[in-house]
Design an enzyme around this catalytic site. Structure first.
Site: not given
Ligand code: MSP
Length: 470
Positions: A20, A23, A128, A131, A145, A148, A295, A298
């Protein structure tokens, strides 16, 4: 590591979710930084990938009636495809289920064990699954948390192995307080982390008794490595199992969202100190996108996918919008309608219009070739990841001025040989070359198209650069 090498990473994304815009923002930013360093002739290694172990993934796989591995094999390529569709120039896509990664995780853990940095203990507290994190009092609201759904938080009591995180806290404080070794960016986050470190830190459980999907501890195979200990090591393992990448350790830059800053600025560094590996030079912690004031989630159905962005704005349009709205220090609210307005105003009406007017009016003009490098002022902004400010400045210094001058002089009303017409077109061409060079890390294809029509002899554009969106 020679100064010419630069290693940049994104977090590896959990495969329980599909890609999304959250990411996308981290990945596009990492790509811009990687391309910027390549343009400066540095040797770059850009790593991204997927995080595939742990309870959360196992539960999601079960819901879909797939084995965890089948489930990961199904979702992981969606990230890779999304990044390709956005022209992300990653050099390697790592998956934590890769045997070569798993082997290195086991080796590093064995070293931490040999160092005497682990001990057996009882873990009692809230966890959690969303997380994949043990929650402290400060992390929770009403023992849940806040990030979530409430059912993701559960009280746990089990025998686990613990890592002596507290042992490394004084050293971390020392490193962060010294301007020369401080690796946390921006300064506000550095302060936050320091305060938390000084408030006292508990050791962290590094294994799970009841989770099956993951890497067994080398000295106690009944316990599975805590997913974060496995995941963080991806940054290092890739440099070790891939050919010719060893020289890229330590990482030059980890890009991460604010919710995972503690893992990346404290736990990760302590693990590396334990096994005596060099520490990453910088961790850039960014904030979050919200979507139309809410926020992203899904259940609210307001998630923006990379496919949608590319479908509406095409590749460089999407990259531009992400870069110009990047949530660096504070959260930024975005939405498709506002993206459309910005796209039309900045790209279709302003930059796109400038290029098409100049290319048409100056068709056939022979251009003096000058070597262009990054403008010093822009370089500073690239180096501090202030990409939205950089974009504003490029518009201010070069794009708006060129359009204004064109409107003032009106070269279309003048004879081709009129010096006023020639001067204004030369001025705009020169500016466009600078614009194309400095915007290249952000919009690589568009910049190349601009560069091509202004090469040696001006040619009109083959196709319109940015179609106006209704
Ligand atoms: N798997 C762990 C990271 C491990 S790194 C060794 C993780 N994954 S995640 O799929 O949840 O991705 C988190 C990352 O996605 C965040 O750190 C950020 O970079 C990005 N984002 C997720 N939601 C976001 C927003 N709403 N806005 C901006 N970036 C965000 O955590």
């Amino acid at each position: 590591m020679t100064d010419n090498k630069f290693f940049v990473t994104t977090p590896i994304y959990y495969v329980n979710d599909v890609p999304h815009i959250g990411h996308v923002c981290t990945t596009v930013m990492a790509d811009i930084i990687a391309r910027y360093h390549r343009q400066k002739k540095e040797e770059v290694f850009f790593l991204t990938g997927t995080d595939e172990h742990g309870q959360k993934i196992a539960e999601e796989a079960e819901k879909e009636k797939l084995s965890p591995q089948e489930f990961c094999d199904k979702i992981s390529p969606r990230f890779e495809t999304a990044w390709r569709s956005l022209n992300i120039s990653f050099d390697y896509f790592i998956r934590t289920t890769d045997l070569r990664h798993k082997k290195i995780v086991s080796e590093v853990l064995a070293k931490i064990y040999d160092k005497g940095d682990v001990y057996k203990g009882k873990y009692e507290g809230y966890y959690c699954v969303g997380c994949e994190k043990f929650l402290t009092e400060a992390d929770m609201v009403d023992n849940k948390c806040p990030l979530h759904p409430p059912e993701k938080t559960a009280f746990r009591s089990e025998d686990n192995w613990f890592f002596k995180l507290s042992k490394y806290v004084p050293r971390l404080i020392e490193l962060i307080e010294n301007d020369k070794t401080n690796y946390i960016y921006p300064a506000g986050k550095r302060k936050e982390i320091l305060t938390k470190l000084k408030a006292g830190v508990r050791d962290v459980s590094i294994s799970r008794e009841n989770v099956k999907w993951g890497i067994p501890l080398p000295w106690d195979e009944k316990q599975i490595t805590y997913v974060w200990f496995d995941a963080l090591l991806n940054y290092y393992s890739a440099t070790q199992f891939l050919e010719n990448r060893k020289g890229f350790w330590p990482a030059g830059l980890h890009l991460v969202g604010k919710e995972i800053s503690w893992f990346h600025t404290v736990i990760w560094q302590a693990m590396l100190l334990s096994v005596e590996l060099a520490l990453p030079k910088k961790v850039f912690i960014h904030s979050f996108y919200t979507i139309d004031g809410q926020k992203m989630s899904k259940s609210l159905g307001n998630v923006i996918s990379p496919e949608k962005l590319v479908e509406i704005f095409e590749v460089d349009g999407a990259r531009y919008l992400i870069a110009s709205s990047f949530p660096a220090e504070n959260d930024v609210d975005v939405g498709i309608d506002r993206f459309k307005e910005k796209y039309n105003a900045d790209l279709a009406n302003n930059l796109g219009n400038l290029v098409s007017r100049v290319a048409k009016l100056a068709e056939g003009m022979v251009i003096e070739q000058k070597e262009i490098t990054f403008d010093k002022e822009f370089e500073k902004l690239f180096d501090s990841y202030k990409i939205s400010e950089l974009i504003n400045l490029i518009f201010e210094k070069y794009i708006n001025i060129s359009n204004e001058k064109l409107n003032q002089v009106g070269p279309w009303k003048l004879e081709k040989s009129d010096p006023k017409r020639i001067d204004v077109l030369k001025f705009c061409i020169n500016n466009l070359k600078i614009i194309a060079y400095n915007l290249r890390p952000i919009m690589p294809e568009v910049s190349e198209k601009i560069g091509k029509c202004l090469d040696n002899q001006v040619m009109p554009l083959q196709n319109i650069l940015f179609n106006r969106i209704k």
